[in-house]
Design a protein around this motif. Structure first.
Motif, PDB file in Angstrom:
ATOM      1  N   VAL A 298     -34.875 -20.862   1.902  1.00  0.00           N
ATOM      2  CA  VAL A 298     -35.857 -21.952   2.023  1.00  0.00           C
ATOM      3  C   VAL A 298     -36.735 -21.989   0.780  1.00  0.00           C
ATOM      4  O   VAL A 298     -37.027 -23.049   0.230  1.00  0.00           O
ATOM      5  N   ARG A 299     -37.163 -20.802   0.329  1.00  0.00           N
ATOM      6  CA  ARG A 299     -37.960 -20.741  -0.902  1.00  0.00           C
ATOM      7  C   ARG A 299     -37.225 -21.397  -2.062  1.00  0.00           C
ATOM      8  O   ARG A 299     -37.801 -22.196  -2.810  1.00  0.00           O
ATOM      9  N   GLU A 300     -35.945 -21.072  -2.214  1.00  0.00           N
ATOM     10  CA  GLU A 300     -35.171 -21.621  -3.326  1.00  0.00           C
ATOM     11  C   GLU A 300     -34.996 -23.123  -3.199  1.00  0.00           C
ATOM     12  O   GLU A 300     -35.075 -23.855  -4.199  1.00  0.00           O
ATOM     13  N   ALA A 301     -34.777 -23.594  -1.969  1.00  0.00           N
ATOM     14  CA  ALA A 301     -34.633 -25.040  -1.761  1.00  0.00           C
ATOM     15  C   ALA A 301     -35.926 -25.769  -2.096  1.00  0.00           C
ATOM     16  O   ALA A 301     -35.915 -26.846  -2.716  1.00  0.00           O
ATOM     17  N   TRP A 302     -37.059 -25.176  -1.711  1.00  0.00           N
ATOM     18  CA  TRP A 302     -38.346 -25.821  -1.986  1.00  0.00           C
ATOM     19  C   TRP A 302     -38.697 -25.755  -3.465  1.00  0.00           C
ATOM     20  O   TRP A 302     -39.217 -26.713  -4.026  1.00  0.00           O
ATOM     21  N   ASP A 303     -38.400 -24.657  -4.113  1.00  0.00           N
ATOM     22  CA  ASP A 303     -38.630 -24.558  -5.551  1.00  0.00           C
ATOM     23  C   ASP A 303     -37.813 -25.611  -6.295  1.00  0.00           C
ATOM     24  O   ASP A 303     -38.295 -26.240  -7.254  1.00  0.00           O
ATOM     25  N   ALA A 304     -36.564 -25.809  -5.857  1.00  0.00           N
ATOM     26  CA  ALA A 304     -35.717 -26.836  -6.483  1.00  0.00           C
ATOM     27  C   ALA A 304     -36.292 -28.227  -6.253  1.00  0.00           C
ATOM     28  O   ALA A 304     -36.264 -29.086  -7.148  1.00  0.00           O
ATOM     29  N   ALA A 305     -36.838 -28.455  -5.059  1.00  0.00           N
ATOM     30  CA  ALA A 305     -37.451 -29.759  -4.765  1.00  0.00           C
ATOM     31  C   ALA A 305     -38.648 -30.007  -5.662  1.00  0.00           C
ATOM     32  O   ALA A 305     -38.827 -31.103  -6.207  1.00  0.00           O
ATOM     33  N   LEU A 306     -39.480 -28.990  -5.827  1.00  0.00           N
ATOM     34  CA  LEU A 306     -40.673 -29.146  -6.666  1.00  0.00           C
ATOM     35  C   LEU A 306     -40.304 -29.407  -8.124  1.00  0.00           C
ATOM     36  O   LEU A 306     -40.957 -30.189  -8.813  1.00  0.00           O
ATOM     37  N   SER A 307     -39.247 -28.780  -8.597  1.00  0.00           N
ATOM     38  CA  SER A 307     -38.858 -28.961  -9.997  1.00  0.00           C
ATOM     39  C   SER A 307     -38.199 -30.306 -10.247  1.00  0.00           C
ATOM     40  O   SER A 307     -38.147 -30.769 -11.389  1.00  0.00           O
ATOM     41  N   SER A 308     -37.712 -30.941  -9.172  1.00  0.00           N
ATOM     42  CA  SER A 308     -37.003 -32.213  -9.346  1.00  0.00           C
ATOM     43  C   SER A 308     -37.899 -33.429  -9.167  1.00  0.00           C
ATOM     44  O   SER A 308     -37.471 -34.556  -9.411  1.00  0.00           O
ATOM     45  N   ALA A 309     -39.124 -33.221  -8.706  1.00  0.00           N
ATOM     46  CA  ALA A 309     -40.010 -34.358  -8.433  1.00  0.00           C
ATOM     47  C   ALA A 309     -41.360 -34.133  -9.106  1.00  0.00           C
ATOM     48  O   ALA A 309     -42.119 -33.268  -8.697  1.00  0.00           O
ATOM     49  N   ALA A 310     -41.634 -34.905 -10.152  1.00  0.00           N
ATOM     50  CA  ALA A 310     -42.947 -34.848 -10.800  1.00  0.00           C
ATOM     51  C   ALA A 310     -43.989 -35.410  -9.848  1.00  0.00           C
ATOM     52  O   ALA A 310     -43.808 -36.508  -9.310  1.00  0.00           O
ATOM     53  N   PRO A 311     -45.082 -34.673  -9.589  1.00  0.00           N
ATOM     54  CA  PRO A 311     -46.071 -35.121  -8.601  1.00  0.00           C
ATOM     55  C   PRO A 311     -46.624 -36.514  -8.861  1.00  0.00           C
ATOM     56  O   PRO A 311     -46.947 -37.240  -7.922  1.00  0.00           O
ATOM     57  N   GLU A 312     -46.718 -36.908 -10.145  1.00  0.00           N
ATOM     58  CA  GLU A 312     -47.321 -38.202 -10.460  1.00  0.00           C
ATOM     59  C   GLU A 312     -46.315 -39.345 -10.411  1.00  0.00           C
ATOM     60  O   GLU A 312     -46.692 -40.523 -10.489  1.00  0.00           O
ATOM     61  N   ALA A 313     -45.012 -39.056 -10.274  1.00  0.00           N
ATOM     62  CA  ALA A 313     -44.000 -40.107 -10.269  1.00  0.00           C
ATOM     63  C   ALA A 313     -44.070 -40.921  -8.984  1.00  0.00           C
ATOM     64  O   ALA A 313     -44.391 -40.386  -7.918  1.00  0.00           O
ATOM     65  N   PRO A 314     -43.760 -42.233  -9.063  1.00  0.00           N
ATOM     66  CA  PRO A 314     -43.757 -43.071  -7.854  1.00  0.00           C
ATOM     67  C   PRO A 314     -42.765 -42.532  -6.827  1.00  0.00           C
ATOM     68  O   PRO A 314     -41.636 -42.186  -7.169  1.00  0.00           O
ATOM     69  N   GLY A 315     -43.206 -42.475  -5.598  1.00  0.00           N
ATOM     70  CA  GLY A 315     -42.328 -42.022  -4.520  1.00  0.00           C
ATOM     71  C   GLY A 315     -42.100 -40.519  -4.485  1.00  0.00           C
ATOM     72  O   GLY A 315     -41.260 -40.040  -3.719  1.00  0.00           O
ATOM     73  N   ALA A 316     -42.841 -39.758  -5.293  1.00  0.00           N
ATOM     74  CA  ALA A 316     -42.626 -38.312  -5.338  1.00  0.00           C
ATOM     75  C   ALA A 316     -42.924 -37.666  -3.991  1.00  0.00           C
ATOM     76  O   ALA A 316     -42.217 -36.754  -3.560  1.00  0.00           O
ATOM     77  N   GLY A 317     -43.962 -38.143  -3.311  1.00  0.00           N
ATOM     78  CA  GLY A 317     -44.330 -37.551  -2.025  1.00  0.00           C
ATOM     79  C   GLY A 317     -43.227 -37.706  -0.997  1.00  0.00           C
ATOM     80  O   GLY A 317     -42.895 -36.761  -0.273  1.00  0.00           O
ATOM     81  N   ASP A 318     -42.615 -38.923  -0.938  1.00  0.00           N
ATOM     82  CA  ASP A 318     -41.549 -39.138   0.042  1.00  0.00           C
ATOM     83  C   ASP A 318     -40.310 -38.347  -0.319  1.00  0.00           C
ATOM     84  O   ASP A 318     -39.615 -37.832   0.566  1.00  0.00           O
TER      85      ASP A 318
END
Length: 426
Positions: A298-318
């Motif tokens: 789960v840690r690895e999956a979440w780390d991969a998610a964080l690295s693939s989505a810039a927080p400021e990008a549109p739709g990053a939260g979804d």
């Protein structure tokens, strides 16, 4: 003797056995860890008895016995629903494998029996009348909160190398200091740990990590240099262990054994695959290993998610919400919640999404398993007029992800229509 920390039924049964041995013309005493814990005010889980009676004499006195260790003089007496180990006074010698004695001699003096024991706090015995025999100052060391070998430490550790880990374990669990001579003896004999089976080493390390003061135990293990000298692989340097200890401040607050191991391995920077291999080599039970590895996945999956989505990008939260839901579906709710608990125990605060938000996203999932999906694989193959195959599992998981993310209603008509669309797209 008045027991205050032992269950009354067990204490009464032990008293009956001691009284029976005395009535048979033998000496008999309560001995070892039960007295140590009684004197410390800790719960007593087992009461052991030492006696001058030979094994056959013990079996002659009590109708219900199990000869659990005849070679070492141990008979388990069954009394009033309790199993009580009764061991004949003995001396030991010839520890060729640094673990088990080759020669056991039954003796008549309880002090000789106490002399063979590992630490002074375990070399105390007490009669039915409450009088204690303590030839090596165990009661004094309990008051001093000190772990000290009986006799010469180097000899005790050379006889049984596992005693070195027991020394660390007692110091950790009881929050005691280790006497200087005992510690020096441990350092001189630590290479002997290579003779001890992995399962024995793992059991002691488990008691340390799962005990009330795990960080103290880890610090002692680090300073002792014991673990790199064992049979199991130990891939971390002292520097890495020191850094890991600094990152595991919340280790003792975790009640789940799986999470304690997961936090320790996380702090050491282990990948899920490396952790799986290591825990397997250390002979951890499959359920424990799978639970720890799932949390790290789960840690690895979440780390991969964080690295693939810039927080400021549109739709990053979804996007992060969907990736988190995918992780929950892939590795299970328990593993996902375990990772969040571990994050909080590690004191992680700076993150794109808070743990409370992740919990909220998980709580909002209408379903979490294929068993909750509104259609079966048979229904899907029938509406698509296709033979079952690997494609079916992929499609069902896509439907599960869509329902869990709130994109699709969990009713047969909607699901079958979506299956047809997905199949056409493929």
């Amino acid at each position: 003797m008045e027991w205050t920390m032992a269950p009354s039924g067990m204490a009464e049964a032990a008293g009956v056995v001691v009284a029976g041995l005395l009535a048979g013309g033998h000496e008999a005493y309560f001995v070892g860890g039960c007295l140590r814990d009684e004197l410390l005010g800790r719960p007593v889980h087992d009461i052991d008895i030492t006696t001058s009676a030979l094994p056959q004499e013990v079996m002659d006195l009590f109708p219900r016995c199990v000869p659990t260790g005849l070679a070492h003089g141990t008979i388990t007496v069954l009394e009033a629903g309790h199993s009580l180990e009764v061991t004949t006074y003995r001396t030991e010698s010839g520890y060729a494998d640094h673990r088990r004695p080759e020669h056991v001699v039954f003796v008549r003096d309880v002090r000789e029996d106490l002399r063979r024991r590992d630490f002074t706090i375990n070399a105390i015995c007490c009669g039915l009348d409450g009088k204690r025999i303590d030839p090596f100052g165990g009661q004094r060391d309990l008051k001093l909160r000190m772990i000290r070998c009986v006799g010469e430490a180097e000899e005790r550790f050379d006889e049984d190398a596992l005693r070195m880990l027991r020394c660390v374990r007692f110091a950790s669990v009881l929050d005691f200091a280790v006497a200087k001579n005992t510690w020096r003896g441990l350092l001189r004999q630590r290479d002997k740990l290579a003779h001890i089976a992995v399962e024995r080493v793992r059991a002691e390390v488990e008691r340390i990590v799962l005990g009330p003061h795990p960080q103290r135990g880890l610090g002692l293990l680090l300073r002792s240099g014991l673990l790199p000298r064992g049979k199991a692989p130990f891939p971390w340097t002292g520097r890495e262990l020191a850094a890991a200890a600094a990152r595991t401040a919340g280790l003792g607050d975790l009640q789940d054994a799986r999470l304690r191991w997961a936090l320790l391995l996380h702090a050491l920077g282990s990948s899920a695959a490396a952790a799986d291999e290591l825990l397997r080599a250390w002979t951890f039970p499959g359920a424990t290993r799978a639970g720890v590895v799932a949390v790290l996945r789960v840690r690895e999956a979440w780390d991969a998610a964080l690295s693939s989505a810039a927080p400021e990008a549109p739709g990053a939260g979804d996007l992060l919400r969907r990736r988190w839901i995918a992780a929950v579906l892939a590795h299970g709710t328990s593993a996902a919640e375990g990772w969040l608990t571990l994050l909080e125990a590690a004191g992680a605060t700076a993150a794109a999404v808070t743990t409370s938000q992740l919990r909220s996203w998980a709580a909002a999932m209408p379903i979490r398993t294929l068993g909750e999906l509104g259609v079966t694989g048979h229904e899907v193959t029938a509406v698509l007029d296709k033979r079952p195959g690997p494609w079916l599992g992929v499609l069902l998981h896509r439907l599960l992800q869509a329902v869990a993310a709130g994109d699709l209603a969990n009713d047969p008509q909607s699901l079958l229509q979506a299956a047809q669309r997905m199949d056409r797209d493929e």
